[in-house]
Design a protein around this motif. Structure first.
Motif, short mmCIF file in Angstrom:
data_model
loop_
_atom_site.label_atom_id
_atom_site.label_comp_id
_atom_site.label_asym_id
_atom_site.label_seq_id
_atom_site.Cartn_x
_atom_site.Cartn_y
_atom_site.Cartn_z
N LEU A 222 -6.76 6.96 -5.45
CA LEU A 222 -6.39 5.68 -4.87
C LEU A 222 -5.13 5.79 -4.02
O LEU A 222 -4.93 5.00 -3.09
CB LEU A 222 -6.17 4.65 -5.99
N GLY B 108 -4.77 2.71 4.01
CA GLY B 108 -4.65 1.26 4.17
C GLY B 108 -3.30 0.87 4.72
O GLY B 108 -3.19 -0.03 5.58
N PHE C 13 0.82 -1.21 0.00
CA PHE C 13 0.00 0.00 0.00
C PHE C 13 0.86 1.25 0.00
O PHE C 13 0.58 2.23 -0.71
CB PHE C 13 -0.93 0.00 1.22
N TRP C 14 1.92 1.25 0.84
CA TRP C 14 2.74 2.45 0.99
C TRP C 14 3.47 2.79 -0.30
O TRP C 14 3.48 3.96 -0.72
CB TRP C 14 3.74 2.24 2.13
N PHE D 270 2.65 1.97 -3.32
CA PHE D 270 1.65 2.40 -4.30
C PHE D 270 1.28 3.87 -4.05
O PHE D 270 1.20 4.67 -4.99
CB PHE D 270 0.40 1.52 -4.20
N ALA D 271 1.06 4.23 -2.77
CA ALA D 271 0.64 5.59 -2.44
C ALA D 271 1.74 6.60 -2.71
O ALA D 271 1.48 7.68 -3.27
CB ALA D 271 0.22 5.65 -0.96
N SER E 93 -4.82 4.31 -0.42
CA SER E 93 -3.78 3.33 -0.21
C SER E 93 -2.91 3.69 1.00
O SER E 93 -2.51 2.80 1.77
CB SER E 93 -2.91 3.23 -1.47
N GLN E 94 -2.64 4.97 1.20
CA GLN E 94 -1.84 5.38 2.35
C GLN E 94 -2.60 5.14 3.66
O GLN E 94 -2.01 4.78 4.67
CB GLN E 94 -1.45 6.85 2.23
#
Length: 293
Positions: free
Chosen positions: A150, A157, A86-87, A89-90, A154-155
């Motif tokens: 997103l 999440g 998630f990190w 991706f963010a 995502s962050q």
């Protein structure tokens, strides 16, 4: 005569400043690399380099671990692997300051999880701190006023799953040393990311490999400096220093990536870190009063 642990506030602040600079370096480089590499591949390469750095001391550190400890390490690896995905991706998709401010939610979520899962007391001031922190998060995100993508979700999440990882780490503190816990995190996350990275693998340049090696070095440095800070001074001294990370992240975003300076992000981040700092300070005051009694 050497000063005892937690009695060196200036040293603690210095280590925490260095930790913050290291993590800003991590954020900035991952932001710079952008979306050219899939999140799973970038994360795998970063953690694989971490394992390489630890390779000379790993066999001795991991010898003699018990079955219950290994199961907890495995579960922590699952949580941390998801959080890292998630990190990464963010970080490639939202401003550096936004990611940093949302990341401040980790200790707030720990307060809630500690009460719900570990049955730790949730005093009135902790409830107030949680409310203030979440208001701060809403100020940062401002849903309905600015477009949330997103990357923002995502962050959030990532913060949730990092919280889960830290809960397992807290359970592990009674079964293994801090250095073993950190080493096992690198090993388990690398193993967890390997099949995902293989699934989405794209050609990688030597420049990208080099940057991710630097990310691994900065992350290792950040965790080491943070550990030294926690040993040198109480959290009431080191916690407020973490707000400087948001200032530096904002500066990096503005200077390097031409991101607008968002006053609301600074305000919301200040509310989150201020709420956590207040709870930390009051808990320290109460603990000192009990010791005197």
């Amino acid at each position: 005569m050497q000063m005892t642990d937690l009695g060196r506030p200036r040293e603690g602040v210095m280590w925490m400043v260095l930790s913050g600079l290291s993590f800003v370096g991590v954020n900035g480089i991952v932001r710079y690399l952008g979306t050219d590499l899939p999140a799973a591949q970038s994360a795998f390469l970063r953690f694989a380099f971490g394992v390489v750095f630890l390779a000379p001391v790993l066999p001795g550190m991991l010898r003699g671990l018990s079955g219950p400890a290994l199961r907890l390490f495995a579960w922590r690896g699952v949580m941390h692997t998801i959080a890292v995905l998630f990190w990464f991706f963010a970080m490639a998709r939202i401003p550096v300051a936004h990611a940093t401010a949302i990341g401040y939610l980790n200790p707030v979520l720990m307060l809630i999880a500690g009460a719900m899962i570990l049955h730790e007391p949730l005093s009135a001031r902790r409830v107030v701190a949680v409310v203030v922190a979440f208001v701060g998060a809403l100020i940062v995100l401002r849903p309905g006023v600015q477009a949330l993508n997103l990357g923002h979700l995502s962050q959030i999440g990532a913060s949730v799953f990092f919280c889960g990882s830290y809960l397992f780490a807290k359970r592990l503190t009674g079964l293994a040393s801090a250095s073993v816990i950190v080493a096992m995190m690198s090993v388990t996350v690398t193993i967890g990311l390997a099949p995902l990275a293989w699934w989405v693998w794209v050609p990688v340049s030597w420049a990208q490999v080099g940057w991710l090696a630097i990310v691994a070095g900065c992350a290792t440095s950040g965790h080491y400096c943070m550990t030294r800070a926690f040993r040198a001074a109480p959290l009431t001294v080191t916690q407020p220093v973490t707000f400087l990370t948001l200032i530096w992240a904002t500066a990096v975003g503005a200077i390097v990536f031409d991101e607008a300076v968002d006053v609301f992000v600074l305000l919301g981040g200040a509310m989150i870190i201020g709420a956590i700092t207040f709870v930390t300070w009051r808990d320290a005051v109460d603990a000192a009063a009990l010791q005197q009694d």
